[in-house]
Design a protein around this motif. Sequence first.
Motif, mmCIF file in Angstrom:
data_model
loop_
_atom_site.group_PDB
_atom_site.id
_atom_site.type_symbol
_atom_site.label_atom_id
_atom_site.label_comp_id
_atom_site.label_asym_id
_atom_site.label_seq_id
_atom_site.Cartn_x
_atom_site.Cartn_y
_atom_site.Cartn_z
ATOM 1 N N ILE A 9 0.857 -1.188 0.000
ATOM 2 C CA ILE A 9 0.000 0.000 0.000
ATOM 3 C C ILE A 9 0.896 1.243 0.000
ATOM 4 C CG2 ILE A 9 -1.932 -1.165 1.110
ATOM 5 C CD1 ILE A 9 -1.173 0.242 3.712
ATOM 6 N N LEU A 22 -2.424 5.985 0.017
ATOM 7 C CA LEU A 22 -3.504 5.200 0.617
ATOM 8 C C LEU A 22 -3.503 5.384 2.128
ATOM 9 C CD1 LEU A 22 -4.510 1.535 -0.187
ATOM 10 C CD2 LEU A 22 -4.266 2.295 2.163
ATOM 11 N N ARG A 77 -3.470 -9.263 4.301
ATOM 12 C CA ARG A 77 -4.849 -9.020 3.901
ATOM 13 C C ARG A 77 -5.879 -9.552 4.894
ATOM 14 N NH1 ARG A 77 -6.252 -7.598 -1.283
ATOM 15 N NH2 ARG A 77 -8.352 -7.652 -0.409
ATOM 16 N N GLU A 80 -1.318 -3.838 -9.107
ATOM 17 C CA GLU A 80 -1.673 -3.235 -7.821
ATOM 18 C C GLU A 80 -3.172 -3.025 -7.730
ATOM 19 O OE1 GLU A 80 -1.136 0.908 -5.332
ATOM 20 O OE2 GLU A 80 -0.357 0.733 -7.374
ATOM 21 N N ILE A 98 -5.047 -2.738 -4.131
ATOM 22 C CA ILE A 98 -5.650 -2.301 -2.876
ATOM 23 C C ILE A 98 -6.027 -0.820 -2.934
ATOM 24 C CG2 ILE A 98 -5.385 -2.101 -0.390
ATOM 25 C CD1 ILE A 98 -3.411 -4.380 -0.450
ATOM 26 N N TYR A 99 -5.085 0.021 -3.359
ATOM 27 C CA TYR A 99 -5.403 1.448 -3.411
ATOM 28 C C TYR A 99 -6.564 1.699 -4.362
ATOM 29 C CZ TYR A 99 -5.438 6.309 -4.645
ATOM 30 O OH TYR A 99 -5.869 7.588 -4.895
#
Length: 400
Positions: free
Chosen positions: A48, A52, A94, A287, A289-290
């Motif tokens: 991250i 973020l 996670r 990528e 998550i963001y």
Amino acid sequence: MPEERTVDVVVVGGGPAGATAAEDLARSGVRVALLDRDGRVKPCGGAIPPRLIQDFHIPDSQLVARIRTARMISPTGRKVDIHIEGGFVGMVDRGPFDSYLRDRAEQAGALRLHGQFLRIDRENGTAVVYRDASDGSEKRIATRLIIGADGARSRVARNEVPGGDTIPYVIAYHEILSAPEGPAAQMADYEPDRCDVIYDGRISPDFYGWVFPHGQTLSVGIGTEVDSVNLKHATEALRAQAGLTGCETLRREGAPIPLKPLDRWDNGRDLVLAGDAAGVVAPSSGEGIYYAMAGGRVAATAAAATLKSGRIKDLRLARQLFMREHKTVFRVLRSMQDAYYRSDERRERFVSLCHDLDVQRLTFEAYMNKSLVKARPMAHLKIGAKNIAHLLRLVPETSV
């Protein structure tokens, strides 16, 4: 079938996208329910960026490692270390991270529902039908709007949104290992604050492999769209290459990663998508998550606007807002993937290009801040010229 209650919005899926959408809606005073199976851990490198951490107020307690160097490894074994100047990339696990986000949404006022999404029932208004995790019964919750954030291969997207059943995927597979220590540490080419990204067709013919530290553990894995690749064998080869064969394997996981944002995120009626369900994973890097959390935020914005105005067309705001900020970055990353991931010769040239200090600075500025930096126009011109030179083979592969 009992109907438990009525809400304004049901969010299907409690990953970063769904949890963020639910939290934002709850904080704005919307009656929102968050439906999630709970306990499922998505395979993920867990990186991250600082933006973020800042935008979504992630506490230090969620970070299991701080990465200060990214190592690019070419097919011939060339290594280019890119140091993160004046910052770091955070790493999360996670399982605990997603659970933290769901708990935070509940604390903000979201109703938590534990169960599996089954279908949308519109016979008498709109309702979400799910299988309750506690007793296996079917339950129904009435709602005005739905946010589908149930991940790649989303059941909501497949049934509700054009193109939701045909989105292309990379399959990601990784193994969680105990971090090397003792004799194993002496054999390993591993640093707890360094991410390794391996561009090698023997590991992945069309994407890359990785070694990402997670504090007491690490993630070793690959991504590929090629069905013939044996994911376990490729990861075994990657572990051997990194000297990690002697580390204990704690678990093995695999999951699809979407490759392209859908052209449409809403059904024009009562539903909008977010996160992997909408296809918002960055090309080239994978990528997610963001971009999942950013997608959850714009989905919440669109849902809140629709509830206030009564205009269903306001659901389109989710995709419009997301693309307004991130379309150019996605386009550049897609072009880079198409240009350099096609062969080992191209991968070799890509790693060679990463020696360049302008490339390193602009790459990490863009990653950390999630935008293409405009403050260095001459650097952009230089990179463009070098990029063309490498693609046209005007520069030797060994050139730095």
